[in-house]
Design an enzyme around this catalytic site. Sequence first.
Site, PDB file in Angstrom:
ATOM      1  N   GLU A   1      39.973  44.842  47.860  1.00 14.58           N
ATOM      2  CA  GLU A   1      40.173  43.390  47.852  1.00 14.58           C
ATOM      3  C   GLU A   1      41.251  43.116  46.808  1.00 14.58           C
ATOM      4  O   GLU A   1      41.001  43.254  45.607  1.00 14.58           O
ATOM      5  CB  GLU A   1      38.876  42.673  47.490  1.00 14.58           C
TER       6      GLU A   1
ATOM      7  N   CYS B   1      41.339  34.764  43.245  1.00 17.70           N
ATOM      8  CA  CYS B   1      42.335  35.325  44.173  1.00 17.70           C
ATOM      9  C   CYS B   1      42.687  34.346  45.290  1.00 17.70           C
ATOM     10  O   CYS B   1      43.785  34.395  45.834  1.00 17.70           O
ATOM     11  CB  CYS B   1      41.822  36.622  44.748  1.00 17.70           C
TER      12      CYS B   1
HETATM   13  P1  NAP Z   1      43.589  44.886  37.789  1.00 19.88           P
HETATM   14  O1  NAP Z   1      44.437  44.916  36.567  1.00 19.88           O
HETATM   15  O2  NAP Z   1      44.099  45.511  39.024  1.00 19.88           O
HETATM   16  O3  NAP Z   1      42.205  45.592  37.355  1.00 19.88           O
HETATM   17  C1  NAP Z   1      41.127  45.699  38.258  1.00 19.88           C
HETATM   18  C2  NAP Z   1      40.255  46.873  37.838  1.00 19.88           C
HETATM   19  O4  NAP Z   1      40.972  48.095  38.063  1.00 19.88           O
HETATM   20  C3  NAP Z   1      39.890  46.867  36.345  1.00 19.88           C
HETATM   21  O5  NAP Z   1      38.581  47.327  36.184  1.00 19.88           O
HETATM   22  C4  NAP Z   1      40.910  47.840  35.783  1.00 19.88           C
HETATM   23  O6  NAP Z   1      40.572  48.381  34.542  1.00 19.88           O
HETATM   24  C5  NAP Z   1      40.925  48.884  36.881  1.00 19.88           C
HETATM   25  N1  NAP Z   1      42.063  49.808  36.851  1.00 19.88           N
HETATM   26  C6  NAP Z   1      43.288  49.622  36.305  1.00 19.88           C
HETATM   27  N2  NAP Z   1      44.043  50.732  36.481  1.00 19.88           N
HETATM   28  C7  NAP Z   1      43.288  51.622  37.168  1.00 19.88           C
HETATM   29  C8  NAP Z   1      43.512  52.943  37.650  1.00 19.88           C
HETATM   30  N3  NAP Z   1      44.677  53.583  37.453  1.00 19.88           N
HETATM   31  N4  NAP Z   1      42.536  53.564  38.327  1.00 19.88           N
HETATM   32  C9  NAP Z   1      41.360  52.940  38.546  1.00 19.88           C
HETATM   33  N5  NAP Z   1      41.073  51.687  38.091  1.00 19.88           N
HETATM   34  C10 NAP Z   1      42.034  51.042  37.423  1.00 19.88           C
HETATM   35  O7  NAP Z   1      43.150  43.400  38.157  1.00 19.88           O
HETATM   36  P2  NAP Z   1      42.635  42.255  37.186  1.00 19.88           P
HETATM   37  O8  NAP Z   1      43.782  41.778  36.360  1.00 19.88           O
HETATM   38  O9  NAP Z   1      41.373  42.659  36.509  1.00 19.88           O
HETATM   39  O10 NAP Z   1      42.242  41.132  38.257  1.00 19.88           O
HETATM   40  C11 NAP Z   1      43.185  40.267  38.814  1.00 19.88           C
HETATM   41  C12 NAP Z   1      43.619  40.741  40.186  1.00 19.88           C
HETATM   42  O11 NAP Z   1      42.488  40.920  41.011  1.00 19.88           O
HETATM   43  C13 NAP Z   1      44.482  39.702  40.883  1.00 19.88           C
HETATM   44  O12 NAP Z   1      45.548  40.342  41.532  1.00 19.88           O
HETATM   45  C14 NAP Z   1      43.534  39.095  41.905  1.00 19.88           C
HETATM   46  O13 NAP Z   1      44.136  38.537  43.046  1.00 19.88           O
HETATM   47  C15 NAP Z   1      42.708  40.273  42.263  1.00 19.88           C
HETATM   48  N6  NAP Z   1      41.451  39.824  42.855  1.00 19.88           N
HETATM   49  C16 NAP Z   1      41.309  39.914  44.205  1.00 19.88           C
HETATM   50  C17 NAP Z   1      40.148  39.459  44.798  1.00 19.88           C
HETATM   51  C18 NAP Z   1      39.957  39.557  46.294  1.00 19.88           C
HETATM   52  O14 NAP Z   1      38.850  39.349  46.737  1.00 19.88           O
HETATM   53  N7  NAP Z   1      40.975  39.865  47.077  1.00 19.88           N
HETATM   54  C19 NAP Z   1      39.134  38.896  44.018  1.00 19.88           C
HETATM   55  C20 NAP Z   1      39.320  38.813  42.654  1.00 19.88           C
HETATM   56  C21 NAP Z   1      40.479  39.281  42.068  1.00 19.88           C
HETATM   57  P3  NAP Z   1      41.040  47.617  33.191  1.00 19.88           P
HETATM   58  O15 NAP Z   1      40.221  46.396  33.122  1.00 19.88           O
HETATM   59  O16 NAP Z   1      40.781  48.555  32.123  1.00 19.88           O
HETATM   60  O17 NAP Z   1      42.494  47.315  33.358  1.00 19.88           O
END
Ligand code: NAP
Length: 478
Positions: A247, A281
């Site tokens: 997602e 999102c």
């Molecule tokens: P993010 O930076 O992509 O982080 C999401 C998760 O992935 C965090 O737990 C992060 O850890 C982890 N992560 C980062 N690098 C990784 C790697 N190399 N391998 C495995 N896991 C890794 O996203 P965010 O800033 O927390 O959230 C915002 C984003 O989420 C936005 O783009 C939003 O649109 C999206 N989102 C989408 C939905 C949907 O339903 N489509 C819903 C909510 C949010 P860390 O916290 O340590 O960085």
Amino acid sequence: MREPDTGLFVDGTWAEGPGRLPVADKYTGEVIAELHVPGPGQVDAAIASAARAGEPLPSGERAAILRRAARLLDEERDTVLARYVAETGFTPADATTELDRTLLIFELCAQEALRLTGEMVPVQAAAGHDDSICFTMRVPVGVVAAITPFNAPLSTVAHKIAPALAAGNAVVLKPAEQTPLCSIVIVRSLLEAGLPERLVQLLPGPGETVGDQLVRHPDVRYITFTGSTEVGRHIRAVSGLARTQLELGSNSPTLLWRDADLEHALPLIVRAGYRKAGQVCTSVQRLLVHEAIADEVTSRLTALVHGIPYGDPRAPGTQVGPLISTAAAQRAETLVGDAVGHGSRLLTGGTRAGAVIAPALLAGLPENALLASEEAFAPVLAIAPIGSIDEAARMANAGRYGLQAGVFCQDLDVAFTFTRRLEMGGVIINDTSSCHPDPMPYGGVKDSGQGVEGPGYAVPDMTESRTILIRHRPPSPD
Ligand code: NAP
């Protein structure tokens, strides 16, 4: 409020780890907890423990545990809400909505555990199988890795771990670094509700180390991820044959057709554009408004947005708190500046104090501004005029994302045309792009992801199909 546990739960123990993860109150900046970050050996140990969890629990027991855990979460409501407000910076109203959704998700997953079933296969159509019986069973995949973003530390965690457990799996949860505290309460509730310890492991820590090791591990059979498109793409690249449900990001459009009921639409749009400081999102980021009503919509929305109380999330009446970090707010400020630089008019807001951005409304968004194509994830909403269905569909579909769109429209013919023309995982008629009742299938297309959440869809998806064929008697040699 300091967190009593280490936050690191591995192989049945609240363990200590070599690293530390300070968690700050997002409004005051005060450090409210310091969690333990696992070393690589502990990440491996967590996955090995989950893989050794043994025979799946009977479905009735899985359902009962999920229901008891929801009751325990509800009983701890005040503590959960306080922790949520502190670690996210969202308002108590946002916290309450998300906790209530979490309880519902647990209940819906409990129901799905009870109705999980395979199907009869009519093999008699094949020669020599007149007496055969064939059916499928749904069996757990084994170890599910759940990786969650900062912006929904209760409901998104619930949408990952409740279906994984309902389907009979063990789950290893890596919550977002910035908001890991709610996960501790959820895991503790599950354990107190009777979940066998190996069925859940909790690994706080950085995505680039802890998360990365998790998604590369060959014993992880299914990865359920919510977060940015960049990390989602990385996970697909390194996770081998594990199945994934992703997602990802969006810059969701909502359309106001010329016959839209504005009394009904405008308050919904304001809520969906600015709740959680726009860090959703499906937040309304682009509002495509029919040119016949553009002036009226612009002036009415300006008045509504100008009046949104913002700042301290705990102050009575506040609707928009800080962003997750000052860096996120600076990025939002840059996007607003870029839009203005490209000719957009800033109608209200957009100023920054630390991590707080005054709710911003822009008009005349040009197609070459970053806000037209990138995700803002901030309390920023930009209006663009549309003159025809073709133009509205082209603008809504522009760019790499395709999560959800909202369409306010009374003409059914126009509404159905948009349902066909919009390249989105979901098209919501007479509500915003952010309308998301938890039972519905929810997921994006294009760079917004693949697969869908929603208990009725995620629970079966987190299983494998096993085919059983029974012959009544040995086949005849001819
Ligand atoms: P993010 O930076 O992509 O982080 C999401 C998760 O992935 C965090 O737990 C992060 O850890 C982890 N992560 C980062 N690098 C990784 C790697 N190399 N391998 C495995 N896991 C890794 O996203 P965010 O800033 O927390 O959230 C915002 C984003 O989420 C936005 O783009 C939003 O649109 C999206 N989102 C989408 C939905 C949907 O339903 N489509 C819903 C909510 C949010 P860390 O916290 O340590 O960085």
